[in-house]
Design a protein around this motif. Structure first.
Motif, short mmCIF file in Angstrom:
data_model
loop_
_atom_site.label_atom_id
_atom_site.label_comp_id
_atom_site.label_asym_id
_atom_site.label_seq_id
_atom_site.Cartn_x
_atom_site.Cartn_y
_atom_site.Cartn_z
N VAL A 50 0.80 -1.01 0.06
CA VAL A 50 -0.10 0.08 -0.05
C VAL A 50 0.92 1.30 -0.08
N SER A 51 1.84 1.19 0.77
CA SER A 51 2.62 2.38 1.20
C SER A 51 3.48 2.77 -0.42
N ALA A 52 4.12 1.67 -0.74
CA ALA A 52 5.00 1.77 -2.16
C ALA A 52 3.98 2.26 -3.29
N ALA A 53 2.69 1.55 -3.14
CA ALA A 53 1.74 2.09 -4.49
C ALA A 53 1.37 3.36 -4.17
N VAL A 54 1.33 3.95 -3.02
CA VAL A 54 1.08 5.40 -2.80
C VAL A 54 2.18 6.28 -2.99
N SER A 55 3.46 5.91 -2.88
CA SER A 55 4.68 6.55 -3.15
C SER A 55 4.84 6.67 -4.66
N ALA A 56 4.26 5.56 -5.47
CA ALA A 56 4.58 5.75 -6.77
C ALA A 56 3.25 6.46 -7.51
N GLY A 57 2.42 6.69 -6.74
CA GLY A 57 1.29 7.49 -7.41
C GLY A 57 0.36 6.41 -8.05
N LEU A 58 0.37 5.25 -7.68
CA LEU A 58 -0.59 4.40 -8.13
C LEU A 58 -1.74 4.27 -7.28
N LEU A 59 -1.71 4.64 -6.12
CA LEU A 59 -2.98 4.82 -5.17
C LEU A 59 -3.13 5.99 -4.44
N GLU A 60 -4.19 6.38 -4.09
CA GLU A 60 -4.27 7.72 -3.31
C GLU A 60 -3.98 7.39 -1.67
N SER A 61 -3.33 8.39 -1.13
CA SER A 61 -3.07 8.37 0.14
C SER A 61 -4.20 8.04 1.17
N GLY A 62 -4.02 7.41 1.96
CA GLY A 62 -5.15 6.91 3.02
C GLY A 62 -5.91 5.64 2.64
N VAL A 63 -5.45 5.18 1.69
CA VAL A 63 -6.13 3.85 1.16
C VAL A 63 -5.29 2.78 1.92
N ALA A 64 -6.43 1.94 2.30
CA ALA A 64 -5.80 0.58 3.17
C ALA A 64 -6.18 -0.48 2.36
N GLY A 65 -5.57 -1.59 2.54
CA GLY A 65 -5.89 -3.03 1.87
C GLY A 65 -4.76 -3.90 1.87
N THR A 66 -5.02 -5.04 1.36
CA THR A 66 -3.97 -6.10 1.21
C THR A 66 -3.03 -5.98 0.03
N LYS A 67 -2.07 -6.92 0.05
CA LYS A 67 -1.38 -7.19 -1.04
C LYS A 67 -2.17 -7.45 -2.25
N LEU A 68 -3.04 -8.45 -2.00
CA LEU A 68 -3.85 -8.68 -3.03
C LEU A 68 -4.80 -7.89 -3.69
N GLU A 69 -5.22 -7.15 -2.73
CA GLU A 69 -6.40 -6.17 -3.13
C GLU A 69 -5.62 -4.76 -3.98
N VAL A 70 -4.44 -4.47 -3.67
CA VAL A 70 -3.51 -3.55 -4.51
C VAL A 70 -3.40 -4.46 -5.88
N ARG A 71 -3.09 -5.51 -5.87
CA ARG A 71 -2.86 -6.29 -7.29
C ARG A 71 -4.05 -6.07 -8.08
N ASP A 72 -5.08 -6.65 -7.24
CA ASP A 72 -6.35 -6.64 -8.21
C ASP A 72 -6.77 -5.38 -8.78
N LEU A 73 -6.61 -4.33 -7.95
CA LEU A 73 -7.05 -2.82 -8.19
C LEU A 73 -6.06 -2.30 -9.52
N LEU A 74 -4.63 -2.62 -9.51
CA LEU A 74 -3.87 -2.29 -10.34
C LEU A 74 -4.23 -3.06 -11.72
N ARG A 75 -4.57 -4.26 -11.56
CA ARG A 75 -4.87 -5.08 -12.84
C ARG A 75 -5.88 -4.64 -13.64
N THR A 76 -6.87 -3.83 -12.95
CA THR A 76 -8.07 -3.38 -13.65
C THR A 76 -7.70 -2.21 -14.57
N ARG A 77 -6.55 -1.74 -14.58
CA ARG A 77 -6.18 -0.47 -15.41
C ARG A 77 -5.55 -0.68 -16.61
N ASN A 78 -5.12 0.05 -17.56
CA ASN A 78 -4.42 0.00 -18.72
C ASN A 78 -3.14 -0.34 -18.07
#
Length: 122
Positions: free
Chosen positions: A19-47
């Motif tokens: 979560v923190s690395a995805a926020v740092s990379a601009g892939l998620l908004e700050s304050g988002v919580a979740g698991t590794k799998l939730e981050v993966r699944d969200l990113l995979r929905t994008r181009n």
């Protein structure tokens, strides 16, 4: 007796790191919580989401490896095995370098350093 224990997500936990690395990379908004799998699944929905996910994995398992936490109970389990004379083998499927990692951080070295910092070799 020899027991094999998988490293990723059994010994080392990464949910907060992803979560923190995805926020740092601009892939998620700050304050988002979740698991590794939730981050993966969200990113995979994008181009180009699979590539973004693989880049993020390389960063987490390399540059951010020191931020991973030791899973609850692992230290006690390993200590009990040692006391009982039960051998342990840590299993990992890490590649040497993360996909798309421009810094070419050796993931195996990062993992070994993390294990050293957690007292695995004492």
């Amino acid at each position: 007796m020899l027991i094999g224990v998988d490293f990723d997500n059994t010994i080392a936990k990464y949910d907060a790191v992803f979560v923190s690395a995805a926020v740092s990379a601009g892939l998620l908004e700050s304050g988002v919580a979740g698991t590794k799998l939730e981050v993966r699944d969200l990113l995979r929905t994008r181009n180009d989401g699979e590539t973004a996910w693989m880049r993020l994995q390389g960063r987490v398992y390399g540059a951010h490896m020191s931020e991973a936490s030791l899973a609850n109970g692992v230290g006690d389990f390993f200590g009990r095995c040692r006391k009982l004379g039960i051998g342990l083998c840590i299993i990992s499927h890490k590649t040497k370098f993360g996909h798309f990692d421009p810094d070419r951080i050796n993931l195996r070295d990062a993992t070994s350093a993390w294990m050293e910092s957690k007292g695995f070799f004492e």
